[in-house]
Design a protein around this motif. Structure first.
Motif, mmCIF file in Angstrom:
data_model
loop_
_atom_site.group_PDB
_atom_site.id
_atom_site.type_symbol
_atom_site.label_atom_id
_atom_site.label_comp_id
_atom_site.label_asym_id
_atom_site.label_seq_id
_atom_site.Cartn_x
_atom_site.Cartn_y
_atom_site.Cartn_z
ATOM 1 N N ILE A 170 0.835 -1.203 0.000
ATOM 2 C CA ILE A 170 0.000 0.000 0.000
ATOM 3 C C ILE A 170 0.872 1.257 0.000
ATOM 4 C CG2 ILE A 170 -1.761 1.290 1.290
ATOM 5 C CD1 ILE A 170 -2.831 -1.251 -0.085
ATOM 6 N N ALA A 171 1.984 1.219 0.717
ATOM 7 C CA ALA A 171 2.878 2.381 0.782
ATOM 8 C C ALA A 171 3.442 2.739 -0.596
ATOM 9 C CB ALA A 171 4.011 2.124 1.769
ATOM 10 N N GLU A 172 3.604 1.775 -1.480
ATOM 11 C CA GLU A 172 4.046 2.044 -2.852
ATOM 12 C C GLU A 172 2.882 2.410 -3.762
ATOM 13 O OE1 GLU A 172 6.199 -1.243 -4.512
ATOM 14 O OE2 GLU A 172 7.759 -1.165 -2.964
ATOM 15 N N LEU A 173 1.750 1.744 -3.552
ATOM 16 C CA LEU A 173 0.600 1.945 -4.438
ATOM 17 C C LEU A 173 0.003 3.345 -4.327
ATOM 18 C CD1 LEU A 173 -1.527 0.995 -6.453
ATOM 19 C CD2 LEU A 173 -2.770 -0.037 -4.535
ATOM 20 N N LEU A 174 -0.235 3.809 -3.111
ATOM 21 C CA LEU A 174 -0.917 5.096 -2.954
ATOM 22 C C LEU A 174 -0.194 6.248 -3.660
ATOM 23 C CD1 LEU A 174 -2.380 4.918 0.671
ATOM 24 C CD2 LEU A 174 -3.523 4.470 -1.504
#
Length: 185
Positions: A170-174
């Motif tokens: 999630i930290a990369e996706l957002l």
């Protein structure tokens, strides 16, 4: 890719009137657990037009637990410290806030993000970004307005977006979709 997708159905327009909740846990990008419960709203009443949407009646929820009865024992431990994903997150987070406030429960500092915004940024130009329209567009068959099925569909959209942007978590996706995590408190 670790997160929990969440969806509430309500009995009427007031946010504390939650009448069902669905949660789906994703660990390493795979669905690993689910939780679903009917909820007896504070006022034992469901608007007829809401029943037409989600199919739930007073008879369905009259013997269900109140939200306060399942928060500490089931919902809060299910979420743990994972971020929440919700389609139209302001609604679902508003319901969560309202039921916690109604029952005078501590409001935790939960992180969350909105899959509707994520979908708009991942697949620009679609006619509609409603959960049912997105599901139809991507061939996801589900029972719309069932809280557990809505949560599963929401989670699938996160995984599809992650695949498109090669987001490992999630930290990369957002940031890849131009979003930031929001916090409930």
């Amino acid at each position: 890719m670790n997160f929990v997708s969440i969806d509430f159905e309500t009995a009427k327009y007031s946010r504390e009137s939650a009448c069902s909740v669905g949660l789906v846990k994703y660990t390493d990008g795979k669905e690993t657990d689910t939780y679903y419960s009917l909820i007896r709203p504070p006022e034992l009443y469901i608007r007829p037009d809401f029943t037409e949407i989600h199919g739930l009646t007073v008879d369905d929820v009259k013997d269900a637990p109140a939200f306060a009865d399942i928060w500490d024992s089931a919902i809060k431990p299910f979420i743990g410290d994972l971020p929440l994903a919700a389609h139209n997150a302001p609604f679902d987070m508003g319901v969560l806030w309202a039921v916690l406030e109604w029952y005078e429960l501590e409001i935790p500092s939960l992180q969350y993000f909105c899959t509707c915004i994520m979908a708009r940024r991942t697949w620009p130009g679609l006619k509609s970004y409603s959960l049912t329209s997105l599901a139809k567009n991507f061939g996801i068959v589900y029972n719309a307005h069932n809280a557990l099925d809505d949560a599963k569909t929401c989670g699938k959209l996160v995984l599809m977006s992650a695949e498109k942007f090669n987001g490992a978590n999630i930290a990369e996706l957002l940031p890849a979709v131009g979003m930031e995590m929001s916090v409930l408190v």
